[in-house]
Design an enzyme around this catalytic site. Structure first.
Site, PDB file in Angstrom:
ATOM      1  N   CYS A 398       0.835  -1.199   0.000  1.00  0.00           N
ATOM      2  CA  CYS A 398       0.000   0.000   0.000  1.00  0.00           C
ATOM      3  C   CYS A 398       0.874   1.254   0.000  1.00  0.00           C
ATOM      4  O   CYS A 398       1.456   1.580  -1.026  1.00  0.00           O
ATOM      5  CB  CYS A 398      -0.985  -0.053   1.158  1.00  0.00           C
ATOM      6  N   HIS A 525      -3.508  -5.202   0.518  1.00  0.00           N
ATOM      7  CA  HIS A 525      -2.863  -5.736   1.728  1.00  0.00           C
ATOM      8  C   HIS A 525      -2.945  -7.261   1.720  1.00  0.00           C
ATOM      9  O   HIS A 525      -3.886  -7.829   2.283  1.00  0.00           O
ATOM     10  CB  HIS A 525      -3.572  -5.201   2.982  1.00  0.00           C
ATOM     11  N   GLU A 527      -1.472  -9.315   3.447  1.00  0.00           N
ATOM     12  CA  GLU A 527      -1.299  -9.916   4.785  1.00  0.00           C
ATOM     13  C   GLU A 527      -2.622 -10.380   5.401  1.00  0.00           C
ATOM     14  O   GLU A 527      -2.645 -11.306   6.205  1.00  0.00           O
ATOM     15  CB  GLU A 527      -0.599  -8.936   5.735  1.00  0.00           C
TER      16      GLU A 527
HETATM   17  N1  GLN Z   1      -1.931   6.647   2.845  1.00  0.00           N
HETATM   18  C1  GLN Z   1      -2.031   5.876   1.655  1.00  0.00           C
HETATM   19  C2  GLN Z   1      -3.405   5.968   1.014  1.00  0.00           C
HETATM   20  O1  GLN Z   1      -4.354   6.378   1.636  1.00  0.00           O
HETATM   21  C3  GLN Z   1      -1.694   4.430   1.925  1.00  0.00           C
HETATM   22  C4  GLN Z   1      -2.689   3.726   2.770  1.00  0.00           C
HETATM   23  C5  GLN Z   1      -2.195   2.443   3.339  1.00  0.00           C
HETATM   24  O2  GLN Z   1      -1.003   2.170   3.316  1.00  0.00           O
HETATM   25  N2  GLN Z   1      -3.093   1.631   3.892  1.00  0.00           N
HETATM   26  O3  GLN Z   1      -3.558   5.623  -0.131  1.00  0.00           O
END
Ligand code: GLN
Length: 599
Positions: A398, A525, A527
């Site tokens: 992310c 994600h 994970e």
């Molecule tokens: N801050 C970034 C976004 O909003 C990444 C978010 C995250 O890593 N969950 O896109």
């Protein structure tokens, strides 16, 4: 439907969530279908707006629910997929009652905690318990309900009252209460003290709930006379008192419960003794023993913001562990606070700076997890640059993917001020931008959340192969920003490859750097869907790359056929060589010695 309620006494942090998940796993091993509910007596509607630093990670579900991290434990232990409604909060309950009141559904009545809130809690539990979560049709056999907090907390009172009424309503043989408590050992005399448990059981009884089983946390197994005392004062049969003593890893907890025949006590309480079989935990036991015996280290540098509290990255750590166990490596996580890698630290605290860089340089792989806000971003960018230039295996999740793209733009495309508009709204080279569907004014539930499909543009890339040569994958998301689609051709011409995209083809999901041993960034994600016996493909890729086994795993399309024996792990002699593919596609030699113990 049968219900198991897990409450906690004496102090918080006893591992109630892991205990409840382990109970669920044990019942599943007895052939029962199990679902679970977590009750969090706080006023937040969900965990989405809570700081991971205070509360641990926000776990994300398929349906986009942002929930307590305990639901992650349930999903991992039971291999199920829960819904947002499986996490009940005071906020959700009050909101539903207030909405009903505004609609006029209470027909002029005074709306009160008892009976309206307590009724709403019971209705919620009954409704959610019926939702199938294991991919099969029809409701589960047993619902494990975990009540957050400690008995006696003011905020859990309406839940206790509701659950007292509920146990009476569903009746004897359908409800089993397990109270997790603490039996401290006083250092001076080394005596196991029962008084705190006595008090907390008295508190429970005073509130109308009677425990069937006591699960006592202690450093060692309880002495028989201590059990006798607890039994006498708490009115719980001695055979229904189990000790959860300290174990090397949490996978032992279900085994500990089985050894002490907790399943028999629970099944008896639920009138299921004749229905369930003896628990089958062969696979689980093997994996647990293997995990204890691993000694060949794989060092992963976690470059994050909240390195002080490992719960902030719980699922990432679990996913790393699942992949490491599959690769027969002992996981060592090196916590590198992102800010310590930055130039400002070099000036202000040179020792701290050096220590951080030493850790990073000593690692076999680098992981930059998700995050929000600009603190530590420069350090994460430096970590990605280091991994890219030195061909160190890298996984960016992310925000970790977004910073890898920013780094590439700055270093390779020469766009010095390239940035995400999250950190610099004025940048002339916005390579990561705000997504149109997000909200800048409301924080709760306004991100791109939950399961979304990623299509591979080509199957000739590491990630597609690791995902079993898939054409698409469904993974969970939680973000507001995305890689700027208008800059993609610029990136791709310079050698960065966006191999996974959403259905429109405009939203970037997976980026790879061809020619690098393993440089993968993902907008989702992975994970959250990793399981002890089914490690996440991309984590497996990172660990395998970090320990020189990637080629074998990729060649086998991400299939780690884990034929493991203790002997194989202990001798550790032939793990790196002798890899040949068997006719069914499993990796013989790497994960087996021919005895064929599956997990
Ligand atoms: N801050 C970034 C976004 O909003 C990444 C978010 C995250 O890593 N969950 O896109």
């Amino acid at each position: 439907m049968k219900y198991v309620l897990v409450t906690g006494g004496v102090v918080s942090g006893l591992g109630k969530g892991v205990t409840a998940s382990s109970i669920g796993l044990l019942l599943k091993a007895c052939g029962l279908r199990v679902t679970s509910i977590k009750i969090d007596p706080y006023l937040n509607t969900d965990a989405g707006t809570m700081s991971p630093f205070e509360h641990g990670e926000v776990f994300v579900l398929d349906d986009g629910g942002e929930v307590d991290l305990d639901l992650g434990n349930y999903e991992r232990f039971l291999d199920i997929k829960l819904t947002r409604d499986n996490n009940i909060t005071t906020g959700k309950i009050y909101q539903s009652v207030i909405d009903k009141e505004r609609r006029g559904d209470y027909l002029g009545k005074t709306v009160q905690v008892v009976p309206h809130i307590t009724d709403a809690i019971q209705e919620w539990i009954e409704r959610v318990a019926m939702i199938p979560v294991d991919g099969k049709e029809g409701p589960a056999d047993v619902c494990v309900i975990e009540l957050g907090g400690t008995i006696g907390d003011i905020e859990s009172m309406p839940f206790i009252e509701a659950l007292g009424q509920f146990s009476y309503r569903v009746g004897h043989g359908n409800f089993c209460l397990i109270h997790v408590s603490l039996v401290p050992v006083l250092n001076v005399v080394g005596e196991q003290k029962t008084k705190p448990t006595q008090h907390s059981v008295r508190g429970l009884r005073g509130l109308g709930l009677t425990p069937n089983i006591l699960a006592c946390r202690s450093t060692k197994a309880l002495d028989e006379n201590v059990k006798g005392k607890l039994s006498q004062f708490c009115h719980v049969p001695a055979e229904n008192i189990v000790t959860l003593y300290d174990v090397p890893n949490i996978w032992h907890i279900p085994l500990l419960l089985r050894e002490q025949k907790a399943h028999e006590a629970i099944l008896k309480g639920l009138d299921l003794l004749g229905v369930a079989r003896e628990p089958d935990l062969k696979e689980w036991t093997t994996r647990t023993e293997v995990c204890d015996m691993l000694h060949d280290p794989v060092r992963i540098a976690m470059v994050g913001k909240y390195t002080g509290l490992s719960d902030s990255y719980l699922s990432v750590l679990k996913a790393l562990l699942h992949a490491s166990v599959a690769c027969h490596q002992k996981l060592i996580v090196e916590w590198v606070p992102a800010g310590d890698l930055e130039d400002v630290t070099a000036k202000e605290a040179p020792n701290v700076y050096k220590a951080a860089w030493d850790l990073l340089k000593g690692a076999d792989g680098v992981l930059v997890p998700g995050g929000f806000g600009d603190r530590g971003v420069q350090g994460k960018i430096l970590a990605a640059k280091y991994a890219r230039e030195n061909k160190v295996p890298f996984l960016g999740i992310c925000l970790g993917m977004q910073i890898a793209v920013i780094e590439f733009a700055r270093s390779v495309l020469g766009l010095q001020d390239a940035n995400s508009t999250e950190f610099d709204s004025e940048t002339k080279n916005p390579c990561v931008i705000f997504m149109p569907e997000g909200s800048k004014t409301h924080m709760g539930g306004t991100m791109r959340l939950g399961s979304r499909r990623t299509y591979f543009k080509t199957t000739d890339c590491k990630s597609a192969k690791l995902y079993g040569n898939a054409n698409f994958v469904d993974e969970r998301h939680r973000h507001r920003y995305e890689v700027n689609p208008d800059m993609i051709s610029q990136f791709e011409n310079a050698g960065l490859s966006f191999v996974g995209r959403d259905e429109s083809g405009r939203r970037m999901e997976i980026v790879e750097l061809p020619g690098h041993p393993y440089f993968v960034g993902v907008q989702f994600h992975p994970e959250f869907k990793s399981r002890p016996g089914k490690p996440s493909a991309l984590f497996l890729g990172l660990i395998a790359a970090a320990c020189g086994k990637l080629e074998a795993v990729v060649r086998n399309y991400g299939h780690v056929s884990m034929l493991v024996t203790k002997k194989c792990v202990m001798s550790n002699g032939h793990q790196n060589g002798n890899i040949n593919k068997s006719s069914n596609g499993s990796l013989n030699g790497l994960y087996s010695n021919g005895n064929g113990v599956h997990f």
